[in-house]
Design a protein around this motif. Structure first.
Motif: not given
Length: 332
Positions: A153-155, A185-191, A201-204
Motif C-alpha cells: 500500500x505504499x502509494x 520492488x522498484x516498480x512500487x517505488x517508482x509508482x 528517495x528510493x532504497x534497496x
C-alpha cells in the motif's frame, strides 16, 4: 523544496541503520561522498524520559549536515513533543519518522512498519510531528512498500504522508515480511514517486554506480538511499558519484586502504568512549568489522578471528597478517 534536491541535484542518502550509522560511521561515509545523513532511530518515549542512552543516538557534528534525526513511536502528540526537544537540543536539518523498521521489538511497540497496517494512526503520527516542528525544520518519513505481499500500500501511504505535511518520503522496496531478503520492488517505488509531488528517495539493492544510474534513469525518484552496501563498502558513495558523472567505474579500493579505514574506525570508536572501555568498544564492533572484511583475501578465517578481538592492537595484528598474506599470494 529541501535544498539538497534543488537545481536538479540527485542526493545520495546514507540509510539509518540501528547499531551501524552512529556518529563515527556517518563521518566516514560523509567523507566518502554521502550527501545526506540520518541518525539511527530513536524512541520518542526515550527522548521524553530524558534517557541519556537514547539521547546519545541523536548526536551529530556540523560537518555531517544536512542531517536528520529519526524518531519512532505511535502517539502523534508525544512524537511531536519529542521532536521539539530534539530540535531545541541540536537543531537538525530535518526530523525523519520511521514507518519502515521491520524488527520485532519495534513492531511489537506499534512502531516502525507496524503502522503500515494502521493508516489512521500513521497519519496522526505524521501530522502530529509536522504540526509540532514543521514550521521550524522539515519533516520527512521512511516507509516500506507494505506489510506483506498481500498488502502493498505504499502509494496510498505516500499520498497520506504528503497530505500530512511530509516534505520527502524514502521508500524501501521490500515489505515488512521480506525483511532484507529477496529483491527490492522498484516498480512500487517508482509508482510512489509518480503519485506524489514531494521528493521520493528510493532504497534497496543499490550497491554500484550502475545500480544508481539505472534507478535514476528508469524511475521518477529524486534521490537514492544506500544502506547495507555501505556497511561493507563505504566507498560506494564515491564510486557511485564517479559513475554518475563519468559513466566509468573506479578501480577497486586497494586492500591496504581498506584496512586503513577499518583501523581508523576502531581508533575513533575507542577515542569516542561511546561504548565504554576499549574491550567493550571492540566487542561492540565485531559484527561491523566482519562486514568490512567481506571479500578480503582469506575472509572466512579473518571473520573467525574478528569474532574474538578485544583491542585495537589485535585488529592491527590481523591487518598486518592479512596484508602479508596478500603480498605472498601476489608473489606466487
Amino acid at each position: 523544496m529541501l535544498p539538497w534536491f534543488s537545481n536538479d541535484k540527485f542526493p545520495l542518502y546514507l540509510a539509518p541503520m540501528a547499531g551501524v550509522t552512529d556518529v563515527i560511521f556517518r563521518r566516514i561515509c560523509k567523507e566518502l561522498g554521502a550527501d545526506v545523513m540520518v541518525t539511527e532511530f530513536v524512541s520518542a518515549e526515550g527522548i521524553m524520559q530524558a534517557d541519556d542512552r537514547t539521547r546519545k543516538y541523536t548526536e551529530f557534528t556540523d560537518e555531517q549536515r544536512p542531517v536528520g534525526v529519526q524518531l519512532f513511536g505511535a502517539d502523534g502528540a508525544r512524537m511531536g513533543e519529542a521532536a521539539k526537544k530534539i530540535v531545541d537540543w541540536k537543531r537538525p536539518d530535518f526530523i525523519d519518522i520511521n514507518f519502515g523498521c521491520p524488527v520485532n521489538k519495534v513492531v511489537s511497540r506499534n512502531g516502525g512498519s507496524s503502522l503500515l497496517r494502521d493508516c489512521p494512526v500513521l497519519e496522526s503520527v505524521a501530522a502530529g510531528v509536522a504540526k509540532a516542528v514543521g514550521d521550524i525544520v522539515p519533516v520527512t518519513a521512511k516507509i516500506r512498500i507494505g506489510w506483506d505481499e498481500n498488502s502493498v500500500n505504499a502509494v496510498e501511504v505516500g499520498k497520506i504522508l504528503e497530505g500530512s505535511g511530509m516534505q520527502a518520503i524514502a521508500v524501501h522496496g521490500r515489505t515488512r515480511a521480506q525483511g532484507y531478503g529477496g529483491e527490492a520492488n522498484w516498480n512500487v517505488i517508482d509508482a510512489v514517486a509518480r503519485a506524489v509531488s514531494v521528493p521520493v528517495i528510493g532504497n534497496g539493492d543499490i550497491s554500484t554506480g550502475a545500480d544508481l544510474v539505472k534507478r535514476k534513469t528508469e524511475t521518477a525518484v529524486s534521490g537514492v538511499m544506500i544502506g547495507r552496501a555501505a556497511m561493507q563498502n563505504p566507498w560506494v558513495f564515491r564510486e557511485a558519484k564517479h559513475y554518475l558523472e563519468t559513466g566509468t567505474t573506479l578501480p577497486p579500493v586497494p586492500l591496504a586502504e581498506r584496512w586503513e579505514l577499518v583501523l581508523r574506525h576502531c581508533r575513533l570508536a575507542v577515542a569516542s568512549d561511546r561504548y565504554g572501555s576499549e574491550k567493550q568498544t571492540l566487542t561492540a564492533m565485531r559484527s561491523r568489522l566482519m562486514s568490512y572484511c567481506k571479500g578480503f583475501p582469506g575472509a572466512k578465517e579473518l571473520r573467525q578471528r574478528l569474532c574474538h578481538v578485544g583491542s585495537v592492537a589485535e585488529v592491527e595484528d590481523l591487518a598486518g597478517f592479512s596484508l602479508g598474506q596478500a603480498e605472498i599470494a601476489e608473489l606466487c
